[in-house]
Design a protein around this motif. Structure first.
Motif, short mmCIF file in Angstrom:
data_model
loop_
_atom_site.label_atom_id
_atom_site.label_comp_id
_atom_site.label_asym_id
_atom_site.label_seq_id
_atom_site.Cartn_x
_atom_site.Cartn_y
_atom_site.Cartn_z
N TYR A 12 -3.18 5.13 8.85
CA TYR A 12 -3.56 4.37 7.66
C TYR A 12 -5.08 4.51 7.44
O TYR A 12 -5.86 4.33 8.38
CB TYR A 12 -3.25 2.88 7.82
CG TYR A 12 -1.78 2.53 7.90
CD1 TYR A 12 -1.07 2.12 6.77
CD2 TYR A 12 -1.10 2.59 9.12
CE1 TYR A 12 0.28 1.79 6.86
CE2 TYR A 12 0.24 2.26 9.21
CZ TYR A 12 0.92 1.86 8.07
OH TYR A 12 2.26 1.54 8.16
N ARG B 52 -1.52 6.18 3.55
CA ARG B 52 -0.68 6.22 4.75
C ARG B 52 -0.11 7.63 4.90
O ARG B 52 0.29 8.24 3.91
CB ARG B 52 0.46 5.21 4.67
CG ARG B 52 1.48 5.31 5.81
CD ARG B 52 2.63 4.35 5.58
NE ARG B 52 3.66 4.49 6.60
CZ ARG B 52 4.64 5.38 6.57
NH1 ARG B 52 4.75 6.24 5.54
NH2 ARG B 52 5.55 5.44 7.55
N GLU C 102 12.57 2.36 0.01
CA GLU C 102 11.22 1.79 0.01
C GLU C 102 11.24 0.28 0.17
O GLU C 102 10.32 -0.31 0.75
CB GLU C 102 10.51 2.18 -1.30
CG GLU C 102 9.05 1.74 -1.36
CD GLU C 102 8.34 2.26 -2.59
OE1 GLU C 102 7.21 1.78 -2.87
OE2 GLU C 102 8.90 3.13 -3.30
N ASP D 85 12.91 -1.36 2.13
CA ASP D 85 13.08 -1.73 3.54
C ASP D 85 11.92 -1.27 4.41
O ASP D 85 11.95 -1.45 5.64
CB ASP D 85 14.39 -1.13 4.07
CG ASP D 85 15.62 -1.73 3.41
OD1 ASP D 85 15.54 -2.90 3.02
OD2 ASP D 85 16.62 -1.01 3.28
N TRP D 86 10.92 -0.68 3.85
CA TRP D 86 9.82 -0.16 4.67
C TRP D 86 9.14 -1.26 5.49
O TRP D 86 8.89 -1.09 6.68
CB TRP D 86 8.77 0.52 3.78
CG TRP D 86 9.22 1.87 3.27
CD1 TRP D 86 10.39 2.53 3.56
CD2 TRP D 86 8.48 2.73 2.39
NE1 TRP D 86 10.45 3.75 2.92
CE2 TRP D 86 9.27 3.90 2.18
CE3 TRP D 86 7.27 2.64 1.75
CZ2 TRP D 86 8.85 4.94 1.36
CZ3 TRP D 86 6.84 3.69 0.94
CH2 TRP D 86 7.64 4.82 0.76
N SER D 87 8.85 -2.34 4.83
CA SER D 87 8.16 -3.43 5.54
C SER D 87 9.05 -4.01 6.63
O SER D 87 8.58 -4.31 7.74
CB SER D 87 7.77 -4.53 4.55
OG SER D 87 6.82 -4.05 3.62
N ARG D 88 10.34 -4.14 6.35
CA ARG D 88 11.25 -4.75 7.33
C ARG D 88 11.37 -3.90 8.58
O ARG D 88 11.44 -4.42 9.69
CB ARG D 88 12.63 -4.93 6.67
CG ARG D 88 13.66 -5.58 7.58
CD ARG D 88 14.85 -6.05 6.77
NE ARG D 88 15.54 -4.95 6.11
CZ ARG D 88 16.57 -4.30 6.66
NH1 ARG D 88 17.01 -4.65 7.85
NH2 ARG D 88 17.17 -3.32 6.00
N GLY E 245 9.01 -1.79 9.64
CA GLY E 245 7.69 -1.48 10.18
C GLY E 245 7.16 -0.14 9.77
O GLY E 245 6.24 0.40 10.41
N MET F 30 5.79 0.35 6.76
CA MET F 30 4.63 0.08 5.94
C MET F 30 4.05 -1.27 6.36
O MET F 30 4.66 -2.31 6.13
CB MET F 30 4.99 0.06 4.44
CG MET F 30 3.85 -0.33 3.53
SD MET F 30 2.46 0.81 3.60
CE MET F 30 3.14 2.20 2.72
N ILE F 31 2.88 -1.22 7.01
CA ILE F 31 2.21 -2.44 7.45
C ILE F 31 1.08 -2.71 6.47
O ILE F 31 0.17 -1.88 6.31
CB ILE F 31 1.64 -2.28 8.87
CG1 ILE F 31 2.72 -1.80 9.83
CG2 ILE F 31 1.01 -3.58 9.35
CD1 ILE F 31 3.88 -2.76 9.96
N PRO F 32 1.12 -3.82 5.74
CA PRO F 32 0.10 -4.09 4.73
C PRO F 32 -1.32 -4.08 5.34
O PRO F 32 -1.52 -4.39 6.51
CB PRO F 32 0.46 -5.49 4.21
CG PRO F 32 1.91 -5.66 4.54
CD PRO F 32 2.12 -4.91 5.82
#
Length: 887
Positions: free
Chosen positions: A385, A435, A554, A556-559, A561, A563-565
């Motif tokens: 990142y 990223r 996309e 589900d990316w955060s769920r 891991g 994509m970490i904000p």
């Protein structure tokens, strides 16, 4: 009874023993006032016309409002002040009250302090200085019962006594400087008063008062430098009630087309409307039970006008009323003497507001608590990142990040890195939100991430590299060290976490292996500038392999891991100890956090050619920025101009160091003086010399050669220097001869050479090492005037000044916050002032003997060096004085 007069005093009973011991003599007649004649006692009109009588609600002590001659209508005692005890004005002009019909009360006998009125300072706009006329707000009368009332503590002025010391009858006053007042053209007026009567004191038949010439606050920031302007008074009869009042008058010049300079200069500067501040001190004071004149150097606090009547000013500073309002932090420095004038005062060189602390959230210290220890194997993956950058230089506009992962031999690994900026982010603290995944790659343990930041320079409108940053991808498990080799049985771990990385000025040296410290070891860092990077281990999917974003929705990316904000910098999660700011960077942070926020989308007009105005969508804007920031194969990008990092701040000032010379056209000892021009005061005669004194070299290296002397004095600090577009450093070298005459040594100045260098580019102080060509002789006032009006190089190119053949001097100049960036003298010197076709001659040193061989026999080296420096200083000032006498 003819000319008979009666002198008497009315005193408080408690003071009677002391008052009775004072001498009664006609020589003190000026300290007495005339009592009213019987026919002058009006009660509500009468002889004191123009304001009423003592009990009629008008003028209680004539001189404040109505006043008048005994026959009516005139103004013998004119004054001004607050309302008196009976509704009129107090007597402030020397008048006396008519006798009352009944004894006054105890409260009426108190001598009231004048009401202090606060004035508003002139309003200053960035472009035009404007002066508001000082109009005090409405006065509020405070009752005597108030805890901070004006009339609760009457001032009782005692009759004066001769100062019982043999101090002679000479009084000398010097004005050095006014500090932290407003900018403009200023004068100081000094007046000595008798506190007992409120009248000016006399020297013979003349009042003790003097006024400086007007000076501008145009070269030392926050200062009006008067150069110790001096006045001497003879036949002064020193008295114990003498006080010194300093008034500061200011005229702010308005540069407009409608007000020519010659007309503005005709406005009287000593008009009371131009009085903006004043200060006071006792001239004669009690020390250990004895009275003496208050000689020495004094720094007086300054207050808003009006100036109270002298008889209403307390004798001691600790008695000054709280109602006196300080004029900010303004002070005036003066020197008082009673005999021979003092020598040179030590100039005040301490700058205020140095700002050595780190502003809130400018840099947050964060260190990793536990070193990575989880093994990283070939089947694992990670995500890179690039979150953004912080505190980029002033010259940036739109920016982007490009880079690659390399092994230690600069072999590329994986895809290119290219990020675009978020359009609504600040150009100085851009957000990239980039990223990139790394999966199924054979990444060697020594792999290093190398990135660079591109921008369009706001000054030259060219593609420019802001700087480079690097990060080791792996560490030896359980440590913070990068693996030393790509082979061996060393267990490695991902250098996981959020990292704050310094930006360095130039690319790494390709002749050295690439590691995380190659940049640090070989290049200068860009002050304050950093990038924010994160390495995150890839999440493992149900099949035991690293997950990839393009195979997961996309949403589900955060769920999972993937994509970490981006965290906020204020959260303090970025490992930042490698960016621990220097003292100078802490000072620059204070300037940078005050920069106005400028969005990426709003800066396009600065770098565009007009076509950017037609861009309607964010997509089109991003494409246009991307095209501007793309490197062309045949036009390499420029390196960052390191002078344009942080705008100059006068209160920090400048630093200069004269390190050495080469190929001098003489064979004796050499010392050097420096000064800034303007004002270049030393070269314009004695009257101006005290304004800005020369700086003398002192530490001559006796082991260096006489053709190439070296000075070890190091940096000299010039704090509080105003920005001037053509400010130059004037460097003057002089040859010193030493001869032996029987039992003594004779010193003399023989030959000389000089040069100059411009200090600023745009509004930034140049920070660099230079080799400058020398010119024969000394700088003339005509040449210095030319240097103050046009670029330094242009003056030397088009003038008839003769160069000293192949002779040069090495100098370092710097924004005072950045001198740590060039600690080493005499290396990597900038030669832009030397003609290109002569560069080889200037860089070839002519051999010569050591200076130690010139030391007279029997003299110890250290002792002789100190003596030589002192003699040089004396000779310079002596010669200058003789030249002024010839004028």
């Amino acid at each position: 009874m003819g000319g008979a007069e009666l002198f008497y005093r009315v005193v408080d009973w408690g003071n009677a023993p002391r008052e009775g011991s004072l001498p009664v003599s006609a020589r003190y007649a000026q300290n007495y006032t005339f009592a009213p004649m019987p026919h002058e006692t009006g009660h509500g009109g009468g002889p004191y016309q123009g304001g009423g009588g003592y009990l009629g609600g008008g003028v209680p002590y004539v001189g404040g409002g109505g006043g008048g001659m005994p026959s009516g209508g005139g103004q013998p005692y004119v004054g001004s002040g607050p309302v008196g005890p009976y509704g009129g004005a107090p007597y402030m002009g020397g008048g006396v009250p008519p006798p009352p019909t009944a004894p006054p009360s105890r409260e009426e006998l108190k001598l009231a302090l004048p009401q202090t009125q606060r004035h508003h300072t002139p309003k200053i706009t960035p472009k035009i200085l404007t002066t508001k006329r000082y109009e005090p707000p409405p006065t509020r009368t405070k009752r005597a019962s108030s805890s901070r009332g004006l009339y609760t503590k009457p001032i009782v002025a005692l009759p004066p006594k001769p100062a019982p010391m043999d101090v002679g009858n000479v009084l000398g006053l010097q004005v050095d400087r006014v500090r932290k007042a407003l900018d403009g053209e200023g004068k100081v007026r000094l007046t000595v008063y008798h506190q007992y009567t409120g009248q000016p004191a006399n020297a013979g038949d003349s009042a003790i008062t003097c006024t400086t010439t007007a000076v501008q606050s145009n070269y030392k920031y926050g200062y009006h430098i008067f150069g110790q302007q001096e006045a001497i008074f003879n036949d002064v009869n020193f008295q114990t009630d003498m006080i010194l009042v300093a008034r500061f008058y200011l005229r702010q010049r308005m540069k407009t087309e409608n007000i020519p300079d010659d007309i503005a200069a005709e406005i009287p500067l000593l008009d009371e409307e131009k009085l903006i501040a004043w200060g006071v001190m006792p001239l004669v004071q009690v020390y250990g039970g004895f009275n003496r004149v208050h000689t020495g150097t004094h720094k007086l606090k300054m207050y808003y006008p009006p100036v109270p009547d002298a008889k209403h000013i307390p004798a001691m500073p600790h008695q000054y009323p709280k109602e006196w309002v300080r004029f900010g932090k303004a002070t005036v420095r003066i020197h008082i003497f009673t005999g021979k004038p003092p020598g040179t005062l030590t100039p005040s060189t301490v700058a205020s507001d140095i700002e050595d602390d780190v502003p809130e959230d400018a840099w947050i210290p964060c260190e990793r608590e536990h070193s990575p220890s989880e093994p990283f194997t070939s089947g694992d993956g990670f995500d890179l990142y690039i979150d953004g950058a912080r505190h980029l230089p002033d010259c940036v506009t739109v920016s982007r990040v490009a880079g690659r992962i390399f092994d230690k031999k600069y072999n590329k690994i994986g895809k290119d890195i290219t990020s675009m900026v978020t359009l609504d982010s600040d150009i100085f603290n851009p957000v990239y939100n980039f990223r990139q995944e790394y999966r199924d790659l054979a990444i060697p343990p020594t792999a290093t991430l190398l990135i660079k930041v591109y921008t369009i320079d706001r000054f030259n409108k060219r593609l420019t590299v802001v700087g480079f940053a690097s990060l080791n991808i792996f560490v030896v498990s359980g440590t913070e060290k990068q693996p030393p080799a790509d082979t061996g049985a060393v267990q490695i771990s991902l250098n996981e976490g959020a990292h704050q990385l310094r930006l360095f000025h130039l690319s790494p040296d390709a002749n050295k292996p690439l590691t995380n410290v190659t940049l640090k070891d070989t290049q200068k860092h860009v002050p304050c500038a950093t990038v924010l990077v994160r390495l995150k281990r890839a999440p493992i999917g149900p099949n035991g392999k690293a997950m990839e974003a393009d195979r997961v929705p996309e949403a589900d990316w955060s769920r999972f891991g993937l994509m970490i904000p981006r965290p906020l910098y204020a959260d303090g999660v970025y490992f930042s100890m490698e960016c621990d700011p220097t003292r100078g960077e802490k000072q620059m942070f204070h300037t940078q956090i005050r920069r106005k926020l400028v969005r990426q989308r709003d800066v396009l007009s600065l770098i565009g050619d007009g076509r950017e105005k037609k861009l309607r969508t964010d997509k089109n804007i991003v494409q246009w920025i991307s095209a501007q920031l793309t490197r062309l194969l045949d036009v390499p990008p420029l390196d960052l101009d390191m002078n344009l990092v942080c705008r100059y701040q006068p209160h920090h000032g400048l630093r200069v160091a004269i390190d050495g010379a080469m190929n001098l056209p003489w064979t004796k000892f050499t010392h050097v003086t420096t000064c800034l021009n303007p004002p270049g005061s030393f070269y314009f005669g004695n009257d101006q010399a005290p304004y800005d004194r020369l700086v003398f070299s002192e530490d001559l290296d006796m082991n260096s050669n006489y053709k190439a002397p070296v000075w070890l004095d190091g940096w000299h600090w010039y704090p509080n220097r105003h920005f001037h577009r053509y400010l130059t450093l004037v460097i003057h070298l002089q040859e010193i001869g030493v001869t032996v005459h029987t039992d003594r040594y004779k010193y003399g100045l023989i030959d000389q050479a000089w040069t100059a260098i411009q200090i600023f580019t745009e509004k930034y102080a140049i920070t660099d090492t230079f080799q400058l060509p020398l010119y024969l002789g000394a700088p003339s006032s005509e040449t210095l005037n030319a240097l103050a009006r046009q670029p330094c190089k242009q003056v030397f190119t088009h003038s008839s000044i003769q160069a000293a053949e192949n002779a040069s001097v090495f100098v370092r100049i710097a924004d005072a916050r950045r001198h740590e960036e060039i600690p080493q003298p005499l290396i990597n010197a900038n030669t832009e002032y030397i003609p290109p076709h002569k560069l080889a001659d200037y860089t070839k040193e002519v051999p010569s003997k050591s200076l130690s061989t010139l030391i007279p026999q029997g003299r110890e080296s250290r002792e002789f060096k100190v003596s030589l420096a002192a003699k040089f200083k004396n000779l310079v000032y002596k010669l200058a004085s003789e030249e002024d006498d010839l004028r």
